[in-house]
Design an enzyme around this catalytic site. Structure first.
Site, short mmCIF file in Angstrom:
data_model
loop_
_atom_site.label_atom_id
_atom_site.label_comp_id
_atom_site.label_asym_id
_atom_site.label_seq_id
_atom_site.Cartn_x
_atom_site.Cartn_y
_atom_site.Cartn_z
N THR A 121 0.84 -1.20 0.00
CA THR A 121 0.00 0.00 0.00
C THR A 121 0.88 1.25 0.00
OG1 THR A 121 -1.78 -1.10 1.15
CG2 THR A 121 -1.62 1.27 1.52
N ARG A 149 -14.64 -7.08 0.23
CA ARG A 149 -13.86 -6.68 1.41
C ARG A 149 -13.20 -5.30 1.22
NH1 ARG A 149 -8.29 -5.21 2.52
NH2 ARG A 149 -7.89 -5.71 4.69
N THR A 164 -0.36 1.32 7.00
CA THR A 164 -0.31 0.16 6.12
C THR A 164 -0.23 -1.09 6.98
OG1 THR A 164 0.87 -0.96 4.35
CG2 THR A 164 2.22 0.37 5.86
N GLY A 165 -0.87 -2.16 6.52
CA GLY A 165 -0.82 -3.38 7.32
C GLY A 165 -2.13 -4.13 7.23
N1 ASP Z 1 -4.03 -1.88 4.87
C1 ASP Z 1 -4.33 -2.42 3.57
C2 ASP Z 1 -5.63 -3.17 3.64
O1 ASP Z 1 -5.86 -3.85 4.61
C3 ASP Z 1 -3.26 -3.34 3.07
C4 ASP Z 1 -1.87 -2.85 3.27
O2 ASP Z 1 -1.62 -1.82 3.84
O3 ASP Z 1 -0.96 -3.55 2.84
O4 ASP Z 1 -6.37 -3.13 2.70
#
Ligand code: ASP
Length: 340
Positions: free
Chosen positions: A207, A235, A258-259
């Protein structure tokens, strides 16, 4: 006797003066500052070829340079965040725009959000499949509609009305992300555990996010993503959710996360950091660490970038690495990938 009373009085006056000017740091407030991330995850030096690492460093450097150009020439923090994220969305390296991960059905569904710390205006979109630069559509929602959040076909109809071009969904395809989906599907089959939980990709998330402070002292934050590999049932993660993946308020800070989105929503991470700063007068670094710790206690992974109105920066994460970097006016840009 009088001189014994003088010291505490002076100390009080001094700290009140510091209080009026913001943080009690000895560093001068910079003219502008900008922080970026390109996702957190299992990013290990031993798994990365020299060329791969250079490609990421170059992309992060180009993003910082773009942001610096906007801010140095007097552009707003919102302008800078949109310009930087646009560039990162166009890069196939990151999980946003071109290069986004695939859903269970083999589609790319994109989410993005933008917040202006000056007036708390926001714009967010979710589940779009034909918007080249989701962050630009988020800006249009913020500036040209009375609402703050549009999803799917409706968001695309709004984009058309705003004169934006709709792409053929094949534009977002990259072989690397397609292979990532195939691996996730294989894993799912072998585990025979078709659940409603999105599968966490085996490696990086990717992300992108940016927070900026402009010459007028205004903060802004933005985040853009393809979400998680093999996601289904429409989702949506934290990235387009204001307060979870993105938040900006001139009175506290600007945040992009991010996560593992489900946990960032459950912990309202971005707003939690701003709240700790507002209500408990916590410094940026402490508030950001505390928020990541809460996520970690639920066994979830990720990271945040945070910037306050005095140019103080924090970039904590609890994964092996996070693509990240920052520029502070008058200083050399800093780019980091691994834990260091
Ligand atoms: N936070 C993002 C999500 O859950 C994914 C990511 O940050 O890698 O969609």
């Amino acid at each position: 006797m009088a001189q014994f009373r003088l010291f505490p009085t002076l100390a009080l006056v001094f700290s009140l003066l510091l209080g009026c000017t913001g943080k009690s740091t000895s560093k001068k407030k910079p003219d502008y500052a900008l922080v970026i991330h390109g996702g957190a995850g299992t990013i290990l030096k031993k798994n990365m070829s020299e060329e791969e690492e250079k490609a990421y460093r170059d992309a992060l450097e180009a993003a910082l340079q773009t942001g610096e150009e906007v801010l140095a020439s007097g552009g707003s923090s919102v302008d800078a965040v949109v310009a930087v994220i646009t560039l990162m969305e166009d890069s196939p390296l990151f999980n946003a725009g071109k290069g986004a991960v695939f859903t269970h059905e083999g589609k790319n569904e994109l989410d993005a959000s933008l917040m202006n710390g000056k007036d708390l205006n926001v714009g967010a979109i979710a589940g779009v499949t034909r918007i080249k630069n989701p962050i630009q559509l988020a800006r249009k929602v913020m500036e040209n509609s009375e609402h703050v959040f549009f999803a799917r076909d409706g968001a695309e109809a709004f984009a058309l009305e705003q004169g934006m071009e709709l792409m053929d969904p094949s534009y977002f395809y990259t072989d690397r992300r397609w292979q990532g989906l195939q691996r996730a599907l294989e894993k799912e089959k072998s585990q025979k555990s078709a659940t409603t939980e999105p599968q966490i990709p085996d490696s990086k998330f990717g992300t992108v996010g940016c927070v900026a402070l402009d010459k007028n002292g205004n903060l802004a934050a933005g985040t853009s993503t393809g979400g998680m590999t093999n996601k289904r049932f429409g989702r949506i993660g934290d990235s387009p959710i204001i307060g979870a993946g993105t938040y900006a308020n001139n009175n506290s800070c600007a945040v992009s996360a991010t996560g593992h989105g489900e946990f960032f929503i459950r912990n309202m991470v971005a707003y939690d950091i701003a709240a700790m700063m507002s209500y408990q007068s916590m410094p940026v670094a402490q508030a950001a660490e505390a928020a990541i710790e809460k996520v970690g206690k639920m066994n979830a992974t990720g990271g945040v970038i945070v910037l306050d109105g005095n140019g103080n920066i924090a970039m904590p994460f609890n994964t092996e690495g996070m693509y990240r970097g920052y520029i502070i006016a008058g200083e050399k840009p800093v780019i980091k990938i691994y834990k260091e």
